[in-house]
Design a protein around this motif. Structure first.
Motif, PDB file in Angstrom:
ATOM      1  N   ASP A   1       0.807  -1.220   0.000  1.00  0.00           N
ATOM      2  CA  ASP A   1       0.000   0.000   0.000  1.00  0.00           C
ATOM      3  C   ASP A   1       0.835   1.264   0.000  1.00  0.00           C
ATOM      4  OD1 ASP A   1      -2.407  -1.220  -0.214  1.00  0.00           O
ATOM      5  OD2 ASP A   1      -2.989  -1.024   1.896  1.00  0.00           O
ATOM      6  N   ASP A   2       2.098   1.190   0.443  1.00  0.00           N
ATOM      7  CA  ASP A   2       2.960   2.376   0.394  1.00  0.00           C
ATOM      8  C   ASP A   2       4.168   2.066  -0.486  1.00  0.00           C
ATOM      9  OD1 ASP A   2       3.882   4.915   0.791  1.00  0.00           O
ATOM     10  OD2 ASP A   2       4.372   4.667   2.899  1.00  0.00           O
ATOM     11  N   GLY A   3       5.367   2.013   0.057  1.00  0.00           N
ATOM     12  CA  GLY A   3       6.543   1.750  -0.757  1.00  0.00           C
ATOM     13  C   GLY A   3       6.947   0.285  -0.724  1.00  0.00           C
ATOM     14  N   LEU A   4       7.800  -0.098  -1.655  1.00  0.00           N
ATOM     15  CA  LEU A   4       8.391  -1.428  -1.599  1.00  0.00           C
ATOM     16  C   LEU A   4       9.657  -1.409  -0.744  1.00  0.00           C
ATOM     17  CD1 LEU A   4       7.784  -2.769  -5.209  1.00  0.00           C
ATOM     18  CD2 LEU A   4       6.486  -3.230  -3.116  1.00  0.00           C
ATOM     19  N   ILE A   5      10.529  -0.422  -0.978  1.00  0.00           N
ATOM     20  CA  ILE A   5      11.672  -0.196  -0.088  1.00  0.00           C
ATOM     21  C   ILE A   5      11.770   1.301   0.162  1.00  0.00           C
ATOM     22  CG2 ILE A   5      14.168  -0.386   0.224  1.00  0.00           C
ATOM     23  CD1 ILE A   5      14.176  -2.799  -1.607  1.00  0.00           C
ATOM     24  N   ASP A   6      11.804   1.696   1.420  1.00  0.00           N
ATOM     25  CA  ASP A   6      12.015   3.096   1.803  1.00  0.00           C
ATOM     26  C   ASP A   6      13.278   3.193   2.652  1.00  0.00           C
ATOM     27  OD1 ASP A   6       9.709   3.800   0.509  1.00  0.00           O
ATOM     28  OD2 ASP A   6       8.845   4.897   2.205  1.00  0.00           O
ATOM     29  N   ILE A   7      14.144   4.141   2.274  1.00  0.00           N
ATOM     30  CA  ILE A   7      15.405   4.367   2.984  1.00  0.00           C
ATOM     31  C   ILE A   7      15.433   5.824   3.397  1.00  0.00           C
ATOM     32  CG2 ILE A   7      17.925   4.333   2.801  1.00  0.00           C
ATOM     33  CD1 ILE A   7      17.515   2.262   0.480  1.00  0.00           C
ATOM     34  N   THR A   8      15.272   6.098   4.684  1.00  0.00           N
ATOM     35  CA  THR A   8      15.096   7.467   5.145  1.00  0.00           C
ATOM     36  C   THR A   8      15.746   7.677   6.511  1.00  0.00           C
ATOM     37  OG1 THR A   8      12.963   6.960   6.195  1.00  0.00           O
ATOM     38  CG2 THR A   8      12.897   7.668   3.894  1.00  0.00           C
ATOM     39  N   ARG A   9      15.751   8.935   6.935  1.00  0.00           N
ATOM     40  CA  ARG A   9      16.129   9.363   8.289  1.00  0.00           C
ATOM     41  C   ARG A   9      17.492   8.829   8.712  1.00  0.00           C
ATOM     42  NH1 ARG A   9      11.755  12.119  10.147  1.00  0.00           N
ATOM     43  NH2 ARG A   9       9.766  11.589   9.169  1.00  0.00           N
ATOM     44  N   GLU A  10      18.505   9.267   7.938  1.00  0.00           N
ATOM     45  CA  GLU A  10      19.917   9.028   8.251  1.00  0.00           C
ATOM     46  C   GLU A  10      20.348   7.576   8.131  1.00  0.00           C
ATOM     47  OE1 GLU A  10      21.515  11.440  11.659  1.00  0.00           O
ATOM     48  OE2 GLU A  10      19.380  11.923  11.934  1.00  0.00           O
ATOM     49  N   SER A  11      19.588   6.755   7.425  1.00  0.00           N
ATOM     50  CA  SER A  11      20.035   5.396   7.142  1.00  0.00           C
ATOM     51  C   SER A  11      20.948   5.427   5.920  1.00  0.00           C
ATOM     52  CB  SER A  11      18.838   4.477   6.897  1.00  0.00           C
ATOM     53  OG  SER A  11      18.056   4.372   8.069  1.00  0.00           O
ATOM     54  N   THR A  12      22.047   4.674   5.977  1.00  0.00           N
ATOM     55  CA  THR A  12      23.060   4.835   4.931  1.00  0.00           C
ATOM     56  C   THR A  12      23.900   3.573   4.771  1.00  0.00           C
ATOM     57  OG1 THR A  12      24.778   6.327   4.110  1.00  0.00           O
ATOM     58  CG2 THR A  12      24.831   5.797   6.470  1.00  0.00           C
ATOM     59  N   ASP A  13      24.734   3.593   3.749  1.00  0.00           N
ATOM     60  CA  ASP A  13      25.620   2.485   3.395  1.00  0.00           C
ATOM     61  C   ASP A  13      24.811   1.214   3.156  1.00  0.00           C
ATOM     62  OD1 ASP A  13      27.838   4.122   3.410  1.00  0.00           O
ATOM     63  OD2 ASP A  13      28.271   3.753   5.515  1.00  0.00           O
ATOM     64  N   ILE A  14      24.017   1.281   2.087  1.00  0.00           N
ATOM     65  CA  ILE A  14      23.030   0.253   1.748  1.00  0.00           C
ATOM     66  C   ILE A  14      23.211  -0.156   0.291  1.00  0.00           C
ATOM     67  CG2 ILE A  14      20.545  -0.159   1.451  1.00  0.00           C
ATOM     68  CD1 ILE A  14      20.234   2.004   3.764  1.00  0.00           C
ATOM     69  N   THR A  15      23.126  -1.463   0.036  1.00  0.00           N
ATOM     70  CA  THR A  15      23.131  -1.980  -1.332  1.00  0.00           C
ATOM     71  C   THR A  15      21.873  -2.800  -1.567  1.00  0.00           C
ATOM     72  OG1 THR A  15      25.541  -2.026  -1.582  1.00  0.00           O
ATOM     73  CG2 THR A  15      24.280  -3.543  -2.940  1.00  0.00           C
ATOM     74  N   ILE A  16      21.243  -2.552  -2.710  1.00  0.00           N
ATOM     75  CA  ILE A  16      20.083  -3.328  -3.151  1.00  0.00           C
ATOM     76  C   ILE A  16      20.463  -3.945  -4.487  1.00  0.00           C
ATOM     77  CG2 ILE A  16      17.659  -3.243  -3.818  1.00  0.00           C
ATOM     78  CD1 ILE A  16      17.536  -0.686  -1.969  1.00  0.00           C
ATOM     79  N   SER A  17      20.483  -5.264  -4.557  1.00  0.00           N
ATOM     80  CA  SER A  17      20.989  -5.928  -5.757  1.00  0.00           C
ATOM     81  C   SER A  17      20.062  -7.046  -6.213  1.00  0.00           C
ATOM     82  CB  SER A  17      22.386  -6.505  -5.497  1.00  0.00           C
ATOM     83  OG  SER A  17      22.369  -7.452  -4.442  1.00  0.00           O
ATOM     84  N   ARG A  18      19.925  -7.158  -7.515  1.00  0.00           N
ATOM     85  CA  ARG A  18      19.284  -8.299  -8.168  1.00  0.00           C
ATOM     86  C   ARG A  18      17.871  -8.568  -7.666  1.00  0.00           C
ATOM     87  NH1 ARG A  18      23.431  -9.970 -11.206  1.00  0.00           N
ATOM     88  NH2 ARG A  18      25.465  -9.290 -10.452  1.00  0.00           N
TER      89      ARG A  18
END
Length: 331
Positions: free
Chosen positions: A144-161
């Protein structure tokens, strides 16, 4: 490189997956130094459940002894130093999603996310202050909203394949123009298939995002959106428009600590825009620069976009029937 998984060899050994991410999430080790936790029930909670394993404070490598659907009645909070490893089984999460809140060193591999319902329900919600995250080989659709949300100072993230389908607001990076501390965000997205999803592949505020060897097709509004102060380095991706022709959009917003509104910046290098697709790129002002990934990591597996790459991403991204690592089978 050839059309193969650059870390495919790690599937022969359970813990060899740790530390194999490329890009900003490359340091994620998950539950490398912990015990193996075996999920033995599809129940939402209780002994042997996924929720029970994820809430434990010690490092754990979580595997599944069952296949099927786990109906989540509320967000499932994932604590630090966890690997949720779906290899060898078919696990679908529905109802709600995962929440990575103030955690670090999490790996999520080979899961399906489908049918999340409710206000502000994301498939994977990463906020606040989470880091060293790797999401690999997952299929996500219809939340109903997002599939992946990256917010509020979250960092150093990889999304692959990963495979994204049947959805509107696919991936948000940077929550709001008032969240100026999101300037720290750094995300790598590679070898993903955005399959007819409507928008946000991703939409970025403030952060630095490296996109490479992704295939984005038949979007409903735009492929990628650069908003306030974002820097997007788009490298050797395939953009294939449907009815909406423009790949890159720019939205103007004002950070709360600035006097002037501004948009973000996109640097396109080696991207393939299929016939009928308009890039929409805006030339960078002379005094403006976009980060280069080599300032942050030395190597990454990238190749020129091609028909072979497009075919490969269509058939290899997302959840797959994967054999259980050999050392797990023999134990």
């Amino acid at each position: 490189m050839g059309l193969c998984l650059p870390y495919g060899h790690v599937d022969s050994s359970l813990r060899a997956l740790a530390g194999q991410a490329e890009g900003f999430g490359r340091f994620a080790v998950g539950g490398l130094h912990g015990a193996v936790y075996r999920v033995i029930t599809l129940a939402d909670d209780g002994p042997g459940s996924l929720r029970d394993g994820c809430r434990k404070k010690e490092p754990l490598w979580i595997i599944f002894e069952v296949s099927g659907t786990i109906e989540l009645s509320s967000y499932l909070n994932v604590s630090s130093y966890k690997t949720i490893d779906g290899r060898g089984q078919r696990i679908k999460l529905t109802g709600k999603g995962l929440r990575l809140k103030e955690c670090e060193h999490v790996i999520i591999c080979n899961l399906q996310f489908e049918g999340g319902r409710g206000h502000d329900v994301d498939g994977i919600q990463i906020k606040p202050n989470s880091k060293h995250i790797w999401i690999d080989r997952c299929s996500l659709k219809d939340y109903d909203d997002g599939l992946i949300d990256i917010t509020r100072e979250s960092t150093d993230i990889t999304i692959s394949r990963c495979h994204f389908a049947n959805h509107d607001k696919t991936m948000l990076i940077g929550a709001d123009p008032s969240n100026i501390t999101d300037r720290c965000i750094r995300v790598t997205i590679h070898h993903c298939f955005f399959d007819g999803t409507r928008q946000r592949h991703p939409r970025v505020r403030f952060g630095k995002v490296h996109l490479y060897n992704n295939y984005t097709r038949n979007w409903g509004i735009y492929a990628v959106c650069a908003s306030v102060e974002s820097q997007i380095y788009s490298q050797c991706n395939i953009y294939e428009a449907g009815q909406k022709k423009v790949a890159f959009k720019y939205y103007t917003e004002k950070a709360t600590d600035r006097m002037q509104e501004c948009t973000g910046c996109v640097k396109s290098e080696g991207d393939l825009f299929a016939p009928g697709t308009q890039s929409g790129l805006i030339p960078l002002p002379r005094e403006t620069s976009v980060f280069h990934p080599s300032a942050f990591y030395e190597t990454w597996t990238v190749e020129a976009p091609s028909a072979d790459l497009k075919h490969f991403l269509q058939h290899s991204s997302g959840w797959r029937h994967t054999l259980r690592p050999a050392d797990l089978v023999s134990s």
